[in-house]
Write a protein that holds these residues in place. Structure first.
Motif, short mmCIF file in Angstrom:
data_model
loop_
_atom_site.label_atom_id
_atom_site.label_comp_id
_atom_site.label_asym_id
_atom_site.label_seq_id
_atom_site.Cartn_x
_atom_site.Cartn_y
_atom_site.Cartn_z
N ASP A 30 0.82 -1.21 0.00
CA ASP A 30 0.00 0.00 0.00
C ASP A 30 0.86 1.27 0.00
N ARG B 99 0.54 10.11 0.46
CA ARG B 99 0.74 8.85 1.18
C ARG B 99 2.19 8.70 1.66
N MET C 159 -4.16 5.52 5.27
CA MET C 159 -4.89 4.86 4.19
C MET C 159 -6.31 5.43 4.06
N GLN D 81 -7.14 7.18 0.28
CA GLN D 81 -7.58 5.93 -0.36
C GLN D 81 -7.68 6.01 -1.87
#
Length: 566
Positions: A471, A540, A558, A562
């Motif tokens: 991620d 991020r 997150m 997203q």
């Protein structure tokens, strides 16, 4: 007898080496002047701590149990034994009910008058324990709900009306207007104390829900279920405070009013929206007291240097992008505070004015009389400003004027609603602004989000979940070497594990390559890729730095990023 009791308590504290004999004599002399209880004098002088020292020793002296209410879970059967108005009036809290015995926390557990009054309401044996008044009142608000005693009194006064009666009754004729006002004030005060930014009052078929938005997340407020019978009264009270039409219930209405809490003025923005079951109300709480500095925004040293460089430029446009509630205005005001000097003329045009800033000329737009962002911008130029701030660029006309202003030698700050920094370029061009104007006037697009900060009181290390590596575009080896933290949940953070928020940022500074790409109408993704190659850190990636520093959690980063493609 009174002197003996005081002397006994003082001697007990000396024997336990909590205070010295000299401190006791000082307190006794002070007590003779004021006539108050010795324990109160000791607390006021700061010689003892109430919860950890004074109250436990006082309980020992009185022969009763001391209870720390923060560590107690109260069962519903205990709460049901004593009405809310009774608990508020006597400042007592039922904490347990077992074997036909109700345990009640009081500040004066041997007060026979209070115990007799409780006995008239409770048809069971009583056991009194000692607790601090502050903890008792916090527990009453927590378990009975905000304004529960006010609702009970109103129920006693006006009774319960059917839906048909409530619909046709003139709300101004209800003889409990003062109590309704008190209840609304309690809701506002409780929201402020809980650091809420919004209050949502939502009607449904069989209930009226009140929710607070705290650190960007909505939480149910504990309120008595009988509040549903007073939804029209509550709405009318808020409309009166906001100077709105109380008879109009079919159309949306917006307004505002101010309240004072201590020395702080709160500006409340009100919005009414008609729904199937009545009017839904949202109250936005804006505090004029808190202006953030650069250092408080959560910027990294690298980003601080970039922003410091941008605000020193003589001209150009700096756009801050992000969804509603992402802290864009707060960032802009931190910039204005930094450049607010006596030799500079700063003018802002906003909707609404969220902060009062001394030395800055601030304009509130009013579309009903033709004062729009575009019209205000034209007039602002005649006031010879050095720096201008436009609350939001919503249309082509405002965008074009802001850019023309920058090209004529002014520094302009504004906001856009986009998901990331690179999308700001595309948004301006989609509005109709020519690419050459964007390329030659804009200095930087700053995307931002707000992430919740781990509560410092219950912060604890946790094992890393290696599957999160993908991620964040990292390998599992790198993730496994990092210590992660999360909040366990405590009273200070309302058992959420988070307390407060901080920004994460994405700085897209326009260099020559990116300006050429804009002229050639490159896509947002192409511009973003080029900016990353030039050293831009994405939202991020900036969030990952805060995770590594133990400020927030991977799940929180997150949650707010997203839609970002890594």
């Amino acid at each position: 007898m009174k002197t003996k009791s005081k002397s006994f308590l003082g001697q007990l504290l000396v024997d336990k080496k909590v205070i010295t004999e000299q401190q006791l004599q000082t307190a006794l002399k002070e007590q003779q002047k004021t006539g108050e209880m010795l324990g109160i004098t000791l607390l006021r002088l700061g010689l003892v701590n109430e919860e950890t020292v004074y109250l436990p020793i006082l309980a020992e002296q009185l022969g009763v149990e001391f209870v720390n209410l923060k560590e107690v879970r109260v069962p519903p059967e205990a709460i049901n034994k004593i009405p809310a108005k009774f608990a508020y009036h006597y400042r007592i809290m039922p904490i347990d009910y077992k074997n036909e015995t109700l345990t009640v926390a009081l500040t004066r557990p041997l007060d026979i008058h209070v115990l007799d009054d409780i006995g008239l309401v409770v048809k069971s044996r009583l056991k009194s324990v000692l607790a601090s008044e502050k903890d008792i009142m916090e527990a009453v608000r927590k378990y009975y709900g905000v304004g529960a005693e006010t609702i009970e009194k109103m129920m006693d006064t006006v009774g319960v009306r059917t839906k048909e009666e409530m619909r046709v009754e003139d709300i101004e004729e209800i003889d409990s207007e003062a109590s309704i006002g008190k209840f609304v004030n309690q809701i506002l005060l409780e929201a402020y104390k809980d650091r809420a930014t919004d209050i949502h009052i939502e009607p449904f078929e069989d209930e009226l829900k009140i929710r607070y938005r705290i650190d960007g997340i909505l939480y149910d407020a504990k309120v008595p279920p009988t509040i549903k019978h007073f939804k029209d009264s509550i709405n009318s009270r808020i409309k009166i405070m906001a100077n709105l039409n109380i008879a109009e219930k079919r159309l949306p209405q917006d307004g505002r009013f101010k309240v004072r809490v201590g020395d702080i003025d709160l500006d409340l923005r009100i919005s009414f929206l008609p729904t199937v079951y009545g009017e839904s109300v949202v109250i936005r709480i804006l505090s004029a007291a808190k202006l953030y500095s650069f250092e408080e925004l959560g910027l990294s040293r690298r980003d601080l240097n970039i922003l410091d460089m941008l605000i020193k430029k003589p001209h150009g446009v700096v756009f801050v992008t992000g969804p509603t509630g992402s802290g864009k205005t707060t960032t802009l005001y931190a910039c204005l505070s930094r450049v607010n000097k006596v030799d500079r003329k700063i003018i802002t045009i906003e909707d609404p004015i969220e902060y009062q800033l001394g030395g800055v000329t601030q304009i509130q737009i009013n579309p009903r009389i033709g004062l729009t962002f575009a019209a205000g911008l034209r007039s602002m130029l005649r006031h010879d400003p050095d720096i201008m701030m436009v609350g939001e660029v919503r249309d082509f006309e405002t965008a074009e004027i802001a850019i023309q202003v920058a090209l004529t030698g002014h520094l302009v700050f504004s906001t856009l609603h986009t998901n990331d920094a690179a999308s700001g370029v595309v948004r301006l061009i989609d509005m109709g602004v020519e690419p050459y104007l964007v390329s030659s006037s804009v200095e930087c697009f700053i995307a931002q989000r707000l992430v919740r900060i781990i509560c410092p009181r219950c912060k604890q290390p946790v094992k890393a979940a290696v599957d999160m590596a993908k991620d964040f575009g990292l390998n599992e080896q790198e993730v496994s070497q990092i210590v992660f933290y999360e909040g366990k949940g405590c009273e200070a953070c309302k058992f959420t594990g988070y307390r407060g928020r901080e920004g994460i940022y994405e700085f897209l500074v326009l260099n020559e390559e990116i300006r050429d790409m804009i002229l050639n109408r490159a896509t947002a993704q192409q511009i973003k890729n080029k900016a990353i190659q030039a050293g831009m850190r994405t939202l991020r990636q900036d969030g990952w730095e805060k995770i590594k520093n133990g400020i927030t959690t991977p799940g929180e980063v997150m949650r707010v990023t997203q839609e970002e493609a890594v």
